[in-house]
Every structure is written in C-alpha cells, then in structure tokens.
Write a protein that holds these residues in place. Structure first.
Motif, PDB file in Angstrom:
ATOM      1  N   VAL A  81       0.833  -1.215   0.000  1.00 53.26           N
ATOM      2  CA  VAL A  81       0.000   0.000   0.000  1.00 53.26           C
ATOM      3  C   VAL A  81       0.863   1.258   0.000  1.00 53.26           C
ATOM      4  O   VAL A  81       0.356   2.366   0.153  1.00 53.26           O
ATOM      5  N   GLY A  82       2.187   1.076  -0.131  1.00 49.62           N
ATOM      6  CA  GLY A  82       3.073   2.211  -0.289  1.00 49.62           C
ATOM      7  C   GLY A  82       3.368   2.992   0.970  1.00 49.62           C
ATOM      8  O   GLY A  82       4.037   4.028   0.920  1.00 49.62           O
ATOM      9  N   ALA A  92      -6.750  -3.845   9.165  1.00 53.36           N
ATOM     10  CA  ALA A  92      -7.490  -5.093   9.373  1.00 53.36           C
ATOM     11  C   ALA A  92      -8.385  -5.400   8.180  1.00 53.36           C
ATOM     12  O   ALA A  92      -8.477  -6.559   7.740  1.00 53.36           O
ATOM     13  N   THR A  93      -9.049  -4.377   7.633  1.00 52.94           N
ATOM     14  CA  THR A  93      -9.928  -4.587   6.479  1.00 52.94           C
ATOM     15  C   THR A  93      -9.139  -5.160   5.300  1.00 52.94           C
ATOM     16  O   THR A  93      -9.590  -6.096   4.627  1.00 52.94           O
ATOM     17  N   ALA A  94      -7.949  -4.595   5.055  1.00 57.33           N
ATOM     18  CA  ALA A  94      -7.126  -5.080   3.946  1.00 57.33           C
ATOM     19  C   ALA A  94      -6.640  -6.504   4.197  1.00 57.33           C
ATOM     20  O   ALA A  94      -6.611  -7.335   3.276  1.00 57.33           O
ATOM     21  N   LEU A  95      -6.244  -6.809   5.424  1.00 59.86           N
ATOM     22  CA  LEU A  95      -5.782  -8.164   5.740  1.00 59.86           C
ATOM     23  C   LEU A  95      -6.915  -9.173   5.628  1.00 59.86           C
ATOM     24  O   LEU A  95      -6.701 -10.303   5.177  1.00 59.86           O
ATOM     25  N   GLU A 206      -7.752  -1.395  -1.646  1.00 56.40           N
ATOM     26  CA  GLU A 206      -8.465  -0.116  -1.726  1.00 56.40           C
ATOM     27  C   GLU A 206      -9.298   0.103  -0.464  1.00 56.40           C
ATOM     28  O   GLU A 206     -10.301   0.810  -0.490  1.00 56.40           O
ATOM     29  N   ALA A 207      -8.896  -0.517   0.639  1.00 60.40           N
ATOM     30  CA  ALA A 207      -9.648  -0.386   1.890  1.00 60.40           C
ATOM     31  C   ALA A 207      -9.769   1.081   2.292  1.00 60.40           C
ATOM     32  O   ALA A 207      -8.808   1.839   2.201  1.00 60.40           O
ATOM     33  N   ALA A 208     -10.952   1.454   2.743  1.00 61.61           N
ATOM     34  CA  ALA A 208     -11.202   2.839   3.138  1.00 61.61           C
ATOM     35  C   ALA A 208     -10.588   3.129   4.499  1.00 61.61           C
ATOM     36  O   ALA A 208     -10.466   2.233   5.339  1.00 61.61           O
ATOM     37  N   PRO A 209     -10.181   4.364   4.758  1.00 65.02           N
ATOM     38  CA  PRO A 209      -9.637   4.722   6.076  1.00 65.02           C
ATOM     39  C   PRO A 209     -10.643   4.438   7.181  1.00 65.02           C
ATOM     40  O   PRO A 209     -11.863   4.506   6.972  1.00 65.02           O
ATOM     41  N   GLY A 210     -10.133   4.131   8.364  1.00 65.61           N
ATOM     42  CA  GLY A 210     -11.003   3.885   9.512  1.00 65.61           C
ATOM     43  C   GLY A 210     -11.365   5.173  10.226  1.00 65.61           C
ATOM     44  O   GLY A 210     -11.204   6.275   9.694  1.00 65.61           O
ATOM     45  N   GLY A 211     -11.821   5.031  11.460  1.00 66.75           N
ATOM     46  CA  GLY A 211     -12.282   6.187  12.209  1.00 66.75           C
ATOM     47  C   GLY A 211     -11.189   6.999  12.865  1.00 66.75           C
ATOM     48  O   GLY A 211     -11.432   8.110  13.328  1.00 66.75           O
ATOM     49  N   GLN A 212      -9.973   6.445  12.914  1.00 67.05           N
ATOM     50  CA  GLN A 212      -8.878   7.162  13.549  1.00 67.05           C
ATOM     51  C   GLN A 212      -8.119   7.990  12.524  1.00 67.05           C
ATOM     52  O   GLN A 212      -7.889   7.555  11.394  1.00 67.05           O
TER      53      GLN A 212
END
Length: 251
Positions: A81-82, A92-95, A206-212
């Motif tokens: 993801v660079g 976690a979503t990407a994994l 392409e997982a979206a950013p989380g809440g943090q």
C-alpha cells in the motif's frame, strides 16, 4: 507480520510531524511477530501442513517476507500500500480481504497467528478486528500453545499474576502471541538460498480509512539520568547513611 523501525534505534520525525524520518534507519519485524513466525514453523514441523506469512506496508517489506522464508515459512503475501502508516481499522480490512482471497484458493487456515502488538504503533487492534470479521475465536497475550491429538482444538496459555489461564479454541482459530513464546531460530545457509527463490505474491488494497486520524507525531523529550558518586572507601559511609535515611530505609 509488520516491517517496523529497528527497536532501540533513535527515531526522528519529519519536519511536518507527519511521518518517521527513515533516513539511515534500519528496519526489521516486530519481536512478537518474529516469535509468531517461529511458532508457525514449529507447528508445521510437529503436525504437518504449510505456513504462510502475510504483511501489509511498503514494497521494502519483501525483505521481511524473505527472512520468514529463510527460517522455514513456505509462502508469502505482501499487500503493498506504499506506506506503513495505515490505521488499525483500515489495516485489518485489507488483511481480511487478503486472507479470504488466500483461503478461497488454498483452503481455510487452521490457525492465524498475530503478534500481540506491533513494535511501532502498539495498537493491539488488528488481530482482534481481523479475527472477529472472519468469525474466528481469538485470545491475545498467549505465551504457550499446543494442539490436541485429534487436531481439532488449540490449547492456549496466557500468563496472569496468579499463574496461567488456559483456553481451548476450536479450529479454525486465531491467537495473538507475545515475545518469549518461542526462541526464534537463525536462518541457515540453505534457508537463505531458498528465500531468494521465494515467489512473494504482491497485491494491493483499496480499503477505506477507519475512524482514527493521525494529527501529528511528537517525539518525547529525552530523559537524562545522572550518576552521583557518594565517595570512596570508608569516607563514603556517612553519605550512604544519609541517603538511606532520605529514602526511608533507615530510621
């Protein structure tokens, strides 16, 4: 497994406070995860099967994938993801996506092993989030593992102040292990040569950013300790007595 700055190294922050300055900074894998890799190899040696290392981060994490192969890991996947700065929810979503893709091709993992926490961010979240989404039972802070004779249950031991907690997890399951559960081995020459031939599967996400959201990195001020020589020989005795009184150890 995560590529992190070498523990004990002096960490500098970029001028804008948004990243670690990696200039002249060595990298390795988190110590907990180094032990997790060794545990995976030992489980395969004892019970058969295959081991697969998965990491998310920069392309340079290929180095850590090949180190894993040099000690006996048989497959590797790098989610490139660079950056090393993804938040725990996004990571976690990407994994989860990567694990589901691997399992569709190769079958369900019996045990997914995480490090208890990463050495750089110490979030303690990625393993729990991943296991929950995959509907796998999980326990963190594990210091001992064994598999039942019929291969259906993993027994996990976790240290507490009064002794040891024991958990029985039906397979498939996930665990988060702590440094010290194993003694990581050094790669052999044969292992190093084999690692050069490893075909690391590189994917993206392409997982979206989380809440943090990271606002800024701040480097804490260095704490300086001073050593005071109280004296030499018998001449130091009065000063030692006064110090013991000051500490409340002498009435």
């Amino acid at each position: 497994m995560k590529r992190v700055p070498a523990p004990g190294a002096k960490i500098n922050i970029t001028d804008d406070g948004q990243a670690v300055d990696a200039t002249n900074l060595g990298h390795t894998m988190s110590p907990h995860e180094e032990c997790a890799l060794e545990l995976a190899v030992q489980l395969v040696e004892a019970h058969g099967g295959e081991s697969h290392v998965l990491t998310l981060g920069v392309a340079e994490a290929d180095e850590q994938c090949r180190w894993a192969a040099s000690i006996g890991i048989t497959k590797a996947t790098l989610v490139d993801v660079g950056t090393m700065g993804w938040d725990p929810q996004r990571t976690a979503t990407a994994l989860i996506e990567a694990i589901r893709s691997i399992e569709e091709a190769d079958g369900t993992f019996d045990v997914i092993i995480f490090g208890n926490e990463s050495a750089d961010t110490g979030g303690f979240q990625v393993g729990i989030r991943t296991a929950r989404a995959l509907d796998r039972p999980m326990v963190n802070a594990i210091k001992g593992v064994s598999i039942s004779e019929d291969g259906t249950v993993l027994e996990a031991q976790r240290e507490i102040d009064s002794g040891m907690e024991v958990y029985h997890l039906p397979l498939p399951c996930a665990i988060g292990v702590k440094e010290g559960i194993t003694w990581p081995r050094y790669p052999t020459m044969r292992g190093r040569l084999a690692s050069k031939k490893l075909a690391v599967d590189v994917t993206g996400s392409e997982a979206a950013p989380g809440g943090q959201t990271m606002v800024r990195l701040n480097r804490p001020e260095e704490q300086v300790s001073e050593t005071i020589i109280l004296g030499e020989g018998a001449a130091a005795a009065p000063a030692v007595v006064e110090l013991l009184k000051e500490l409340g150890l002498w009435s």
